[in-house]
Design an enzyme around this catalytic site. Structure first.
Site, mmCIF file in Angstrom:
data_model
loop_
_atom_site.group_PDB
_atom_site.id
_atom_site.type_symbol
_atom_site.label_atom_id
_atom_site.label_comp_id
_atom_site.label_asym_id
_atom_site.label_seq_id
_atom_site.Cartn_x
_atom_site.Cartn_y
_atom_site.Cartn_z
ATOM 1 N N GLU A 78 -5.825 -4.625 10.531
ATOM 2 C CA GLU A 78 -4.821 -3.590 10.744
ATOM 3 C C GLU A 78 -5.130 -2.841 12.036
ATOM 4 O O GLU A 78 -5.955 -1.914 12.034
ATOM 5 C CB GLU A 78 -4.845 -2.581 9.588
ATOM 6 C CG GLU A 78 -4.498 -3.147 8.247
ATOM 7 C CD GLU A 78 -3.824 -2.096 7.344
ATOM 8 O OE1 GLU A 78 -2.899 -2.463 6.647
ATOM 9 O OE2 GLU A 78 -4.222 -0.913 7.378
ATOM 10 N N GLY B 237 1.850 2.969 10.683
ATOM 11 C CA GLY B 237 2.762 4.100 10.520
ATOM 12 C C GLY B 237 3.461 4.495 11.810
ATOM 13 O O GLY B 237 4.055 5.566 11.902
ATOM 14 N N ASN C 122 0.882 -1.169 0.000
ATOM 15 C CA ASN C 122 0.000 0.000 0.000
ATOM 16 C C ASN C 122 0.913 1.211 0.000
ATOM 17 O O ASN C 122 1.467 1.563 1.041
ATOM 18 C CB ASN C 122 -0.890 -0.039 1.254
ATOM 19 C CG ASN C 122 -1.716 1.222 1.425
ATOM 20 O OD1 ASN C 122 -1.786 2.058 0.515
ATOM 21 N ND2 ASN C 122 -2.334 1.383 2.590
ATOM 22 N N TRP C 123 1.075 1.800 -1.177
ATOM 23 C CA TRP C 123 2.004 2.937 -1.288
ATOM 24 C C TRP C 123 1.479 4.179 -0.576
ATOM 25 O O TRP C 123 2.204 5.139 -0.406
ATOM 26 C CB TRP C 123 2.238 3.270 -2.762
ATOM 27 C CG TRP C 123 3.200 2.368 -3.471
ATOM 28 C CD1 TRP C 123 3.860 1.274 -2.966
ATOM 29 C CD2 TRP C 123 3.645 2.498 -4.827
ATOM 30 N NE1 TRP C 123 4.663 0.725 -3.921
ATOM 31 C CE2 TRP C 123 4.550 1.453 -5.083
ATOM 32 C CE3 TRP C 123 3.348 3.396 -5.868
ATOM 33 C CZ2 TRP C 123 5.172 1.280 -6.323
ATOM 34 C CZ3 TRP C 123 3.959 3.220 -7.102
ATOM 35 C CH2 TRP C 123 4.858 2.178 -7.321
ATOM 36 N N LYS C 124 0.197 4.179 -0.235
ATOM 37 C CA LYS C 124 -0.452 5.369 0.342
ATOM 38 C C LYS C 124 -0.213 6.572 -0.585
ATOM 39 O O LYS C 124 -0.100 6.374 -1.795
ATOM 40 C CB LYS C 124 0.043 5.608 1.763
ATOM 41 C CG LYS C 124 -0.108 4.355 2.637
ATOM 42 C CD LYS C 124 0.018 4.623 4.091
ATOM 43 C CE LYS C 124 -0.182 3.322 4.861
ATOM 44 N NZ LYS C 124 -0.182 3.500 6.288
ATOM 45 N N HIS D 274 -9.613 1.501 4.640
ATOM 46 C CA HIS D 274 -8.363 1.688 5.402
ATOM 47 C C HIS D 274 -8.639 2.714 6.514
ATOM 48 O O HIS D 274 -9.393 3.665 6.319
ATOM 49 C CB HIS D 274 -7.244 2.182 4.469
ATOM 50 C CG HIS D 274 -5.896 2.106 5.113
ATOM 51 N ND1 HIS D 274 -5.465 3.033 6.031
ATOM 52 C CD2 HIS D 274 -4.894 1.197 5.005
ATOM 53 C CE1 HIS D 274 -4.244 2.693 6.457
ATOM 54 N NE2 HIS D 274 -3.887 1.577 5.845
ATOM 55 N N GLY E 53 5.067 1.309 4.565
ATOM 56 C CA GLY E 53 6.388 1.859 4.232
ATOM 57 C C GLY E 53 7.328 0.889 3.527
ATOM 58 O O GLY E 53 8.042 1.282 2.588
ATOM 59 N N SER F 237 2.870 -1.920 9.982
ATOM 60 C CA SER F 237 4.324 -2.006 10.184
ATOM 61 C C SER F 237 4.882 -3.411 9.960
ATOM 62 O O SER F 237 5.787 -3.841 10.674
ATOM 63 C CB SER F 237 4.708 -1.445 11.555
ATOM 64 O OG SER F 237 4.246 -0.114 11.673
ATOM 65 N N GLU G 144 -7.038 5.101 7.558
ATOM 66 C CA GLU G 144 -6.750 6.501 7.207
ATOM 67 C C GLU G 144 -7.923 7.117 6.451
ATOM 68 O O GLU G 144 -8.229 8.299 6.616
ATOM 69 C CB GLU G 144 -5.444 6.573 6.382
ATOM 70 C CG GLU G 144 -4.243 6.293 7.277
ATOM 71 C CD GLU G 144 -3.040 5.689 6.567
ATOM 72 O OE1 GLU G 144 -2.992 5.654 5.332
ATOM 73 O OE2 GLU G 144 -2.123 5.232 7.294
HETATM 74 C C1 3PY Z 1 0.850 0.163 7.330
HETATM 75 O O1 3PY Z 1 1.591 -0.820 7.299
HETATM 76 O O2 3PY Z 1 1.153 1.181 7.954
HETATM 77 C C2 3PY Z 1 -0.436 0.152 6.633
HETATM 78 O O3 3PY Z 1 -1.286 0.950 6.931
HETATM 79 C C3 3PY Z 1 -0.675 -0.829 5.540
HETATM 80 O O4 3PY Z 1 -1.913 -0.613 4.937
#
Ligand code: 3PY
Length: 250
Positions: free
Chosen positions: A166, A172, A9-11, A94, A234, A212, A96
């Site tokens: 998650e 993050g 997930n490149w965000k 997600h 990341g 993470s 976020e």
């Molecule tokens: C993370 O690993 O921070 C994520 O939110 C993956 O979606």
């Protein structure tokens, strides 16, 4: 046997020129064929991903979509657009998006149903906040999200959905849930699927851990019975880390 699935997930990272270089690096990697792998990129990078990854076994997808096919929805992208470029996945719900863009379960549910109707695999994210974990309310919270986000799915193939557990406190922050805690919650989700849908569905559905996950902890997390893969933040932004994640069994 469930095929492990690891998706980046490149965000909101990677300009098209940066994305082009990273995608070109990814297709050159020698990646474990027994792992299903993919990258979910920002909307502006989707077409590039579609072109650069088309002859590789790296799948790709979006990080969000609207549930309608077209219309006056300024700024949105639709399942029909994703179909046109042969996107495989869409990340939905997600934390976020729930937190910063006020997406609620009703909207997420419409998107999940629409993704399935358009043959796009929804990667549905669920998870609790730190306060909820400290109050031991993680199961209650995740159950409520699953009930609402998967409403009306009867008649469609629930096993096409990938569920990403998650925990918000691990996103993050560099903090990771212990492999045991992550496995317990994935087992809880699997059991929910068994009770709400069917035993066979629970055996087939894939449940990822996200938050993470990185080369250092991937082996331990994916060795757990109920964790079928990862949604990677990341660490999906570097070809070397992505390679180590996918090749964790080698
Ligand atoms: C993370 O690993 O921070 C994520 O939110 C993956 O979606």
């Amino acid at each position: 046997m469930r095929t492990p699935v690891i998706v980046g997930n490149w965000k909101m990272n990677m300009t098209p020129s940066e994305a082009k270089s990273l995608l070109e690096e990814l297709v050159e990697l020698d990646l474990d064929e027994s792992v299903e792998k993919g990258i979910c990129v920002p909307a502006i990078d989707l077409l590039l991903a579609s072109e650069i990854l088309k002859d590789s076994d790296i799948k790709f997808g979006a990080q969000n979509m609207y549930f309608e096919e077209s219309g006056a929805y300024t700024g949105e992208i639709s399942p029909k657009m994703l179909n046109d470029i042969k996107a495989d996945y869409v990340i939905l719900g997600h934390s976020e998006r729930r937190e910063y863009f006020n997406e609620d379960d009703e909207l997420i549910n419409k998107k999940v149903l629409s993704a399935l109707d358009h043959d796009i695999v929804p990667i549905l994210c669920v998870g609790e906040t730190l306060e909820e974990r400290e109050a031991n309310k993680q199961e209650e919270k995740v159950k409520e999200q699953l009930e609402k986000d998967l409403k009306g799915i009867e008649g469609k193939d629930i096993t096409k959905v990938i569920i990403a557990y998650e925990p918000i406190w691990a996103i993050g922050t560099g903090k990771t849930a212990s492999a045991e805690d992550a496995d317990d919650m994935c087992a809880f989700i699997r059991n929910y699927i068994k009770e709400a849908f069917c035993e066979d569905c629970a055996g087939k559905i894939r449940i990822q851990y996200g938050g993470s996950m990185k080369p250092d902890n991937v082996k331990e997390l994916l060795a757990k019975e109920n964790i079928d893969g990862g949604l990677i933040g990341g660490a999906s932004l570097k070809a070397n880390d992505f390679e180590q994640l996918i090749n964790h069994k080698k």
